[in-house]
Design an enzyme around this catalytic site. Structure first.
Site, short mmCIF file in Angstrom:
data_model
loop_
_atom_site.label_atom_id
_atom_site.label_comp_id
_atom_site.label_asym_id
_atom_site.label_seq_id
_atom_site.Cartn_x
_atom_site.Cartn_y
_atom_site.Cartn_z
CE LYS A 1 -46.20 -122.44 -19.44
NZ LYS A 1 -47.37 -122.41 -18.53
CG LEU B 1 -42.85 -124.58 -16.16
CD1 LEU B 1 -43.35 -123.17 -16.38
CD2 LEU B 1 -41.93 -124.64 -14.97
CB CYS C 1 -46.06 -122.34 -10.93
SG CYS C 1 -46.80 -123.63 -11.91
CE LYS D 1 -49.67 -114.39 -13.39
NZ LYS D 1 -49.61 -114.95 -14.71
N GLY E 1 -59.94 -117.08 -15.04
CA GLY E 1 -61.09 -116.62 -15.81
C GLY E 1 -62.09 -115.87 -14.94
O1 RRO Z 1 -47.87 -124.24 -16.58
C1 RRO Z 1 -48.71 -124.24 -15.67
O2 RRO Z 1 -49.25 -125.27 -15.26
C2 RRO Z 1 -49.12 -122.99 -15.01
C3 RRO Z 1 -48.23 -122.02 -14.57
BR1 RRO Z 1 -46.37 -122.15 -14.81
C4 RRO Z 1 -48.73 -120.88 -13.89
O3 RRO Z 1 -48.00 -119.96 -13.47
N1 RRO Z 1 -50.07 -120.79 -13.71
C5 RRO Z 1 -50.92 -121.73 -14.14
O4 RRO Z 1 -52.13 -121.60 -13.93
N2 RRO Z 1 -50.44 -122.84 -14.78
#
Ligand code: RRO
Length: 314
Positions: free
Chosen positions: A43, A71, A126, A165, A224
């Site tokens: 994660k 996160l 993110c 990413k 998805g």
């Molecule tokens: O934790 C999230 O809300 C989240 C992250 Br860090 C991310 O990189 N991508 C996402 O769809 N959710």
């Protein structure tokens, strides 16, 4: 026949989990280690443990899932301390929300794990923080961030392999701007993972006339099946732009062997599975591997390199 050696690291097959999916705690990570995945991605971690959003933060639809997880993670030390403890390659995903946090996290790796080669996926995409412009969409800031980070890391002996990413890019100008930045950091950036969830999706329940996600007025990251065409386009564009200079890891919409085949055909060296893993659990890897092998067998391909990046255009 799905074996990949990248950066001198052996991946038994080309499938990984996507960061954020079934990789948050020790039980998740152990399950991934025991699954048929070729590697594990943690994660995304921040300096401190975060609870994230706790209610109505994830919702599955027929076409994928939307999330506003916020996160949730156990803090960087938890994920970094797991380095070296799995039977397969382990990639640590690190948040890039604050530059100095990234320094501290990378310091913790160099101070404690210099004997291991460590792949670090820096998450510059993110989608769920209202207050932050994603670094992946702010090319000047991304350049400064990478410039400072590379100087910082050069000062310390380390075995860290850096990747980013990335968010989905939708316009040619965005690919050009990314190319300008990444070209300045070739050698420092070794891999690009594409794509993170798309930002600002909205799913509603027409019966109750409400959003299905609670935080951020219901706006959230989309992943998805519905994002697969965007993921393929991003993999293909990045592969064409960087060729052999940078490893591309595909992510977005892989639910079966054909999807994985298509990611590789566009140029991916490894493929990350997100929504399908959330839905089916770690058993999905065995199925997708079997299906991918069948597709390859039907087409007479023995190794990934036989078709990787070889998409034909009309
Ligand atoms: O934790 C999230 O809300 C989240 C992250 Br860090 C991310 O990189 N991508 C996402 O769809 N959710």
């Amino acid at each position: 026949m799905l074996f990949q050696n990248l950066f001198n690291i052996d991946f038994n097959n080309c499938l990984l989990n996507a960061s954020g999916c079934c990789c948050s705690n020790l039980s998740d990570l152990t399950d991934l280690d025991n699954s048929e995945s070729g590697g594990i991605v943690s994660k995304t971690c921040s300096i401190d443990c975060l609870e994230g959003n706790t209610a109505h933060q994830y919702f599955n639809t027929n076409l994928g899932a939307i999330n506003s997880m916020g996160l949730p993670n156990l803090g960087h030390k938890f994920y970094i301390d797991k380095i070296g403890s799995f039977s397969k390659p382990y990639i640590v995903s690190v948040a890039a929300n604050y530059l100095y946090d990234s320094f501290e996290i990378l310091d913790y790796i160099t101070d404690n794990h210099n004997d291991n080669v460590v792949m670090v996926e820096i998450n510059v995409s993110c989608p769920v923080f209202e207050c932050h412009q994603q670094l992946g969409y702010d090319f000047n800031k991304l350049n400064s961030f990478l410039f400072i980070l590379s100087i910082y890391l050069k000062k310390k002996p380390n075995n860290i392999i850096i990747g980013l990413k990335l968010p989905p890019y939708l316009y040619p100008t965005q690919f050009n701007m990314l190319k300008n930045v990444v070209d300045k950091h070739i050698g420092f950036i070794r891999f690009l993972t594409t794509i993170n969830s798309g930002g600002n999706g909205l799913v509603i329940d027409y019966k109750t006339e409400t959003t299905v996600i609670k935080p951020n007025n219901g706006l959230c990251g989309i992943g998805g099946q519905c994002v697969k065409p965007i993921a393929l386009a991003n993999i293909w564009q990045l592969y064409r732009l960087f060729g052999d200079q940078i490893v591309i890891i595909g992510c977005g919409g892989i639910s079966n062997g054909i999807d994985a085949f298509e990611h590789i055909l566009c140029g991916a060296s490894l493929c990350q599975v997100g929504n399908t893993l959330n839905k089916e659990g770690g058993v999905c890897f065995e199925r997708i591997i079997r299906e991918l092998k069948n597709v390859m067998r039907e087409k007479g391909y023995y190794h990934i390199s036989d078709f990787q990046g070889k998409l034909k255009t009309l």
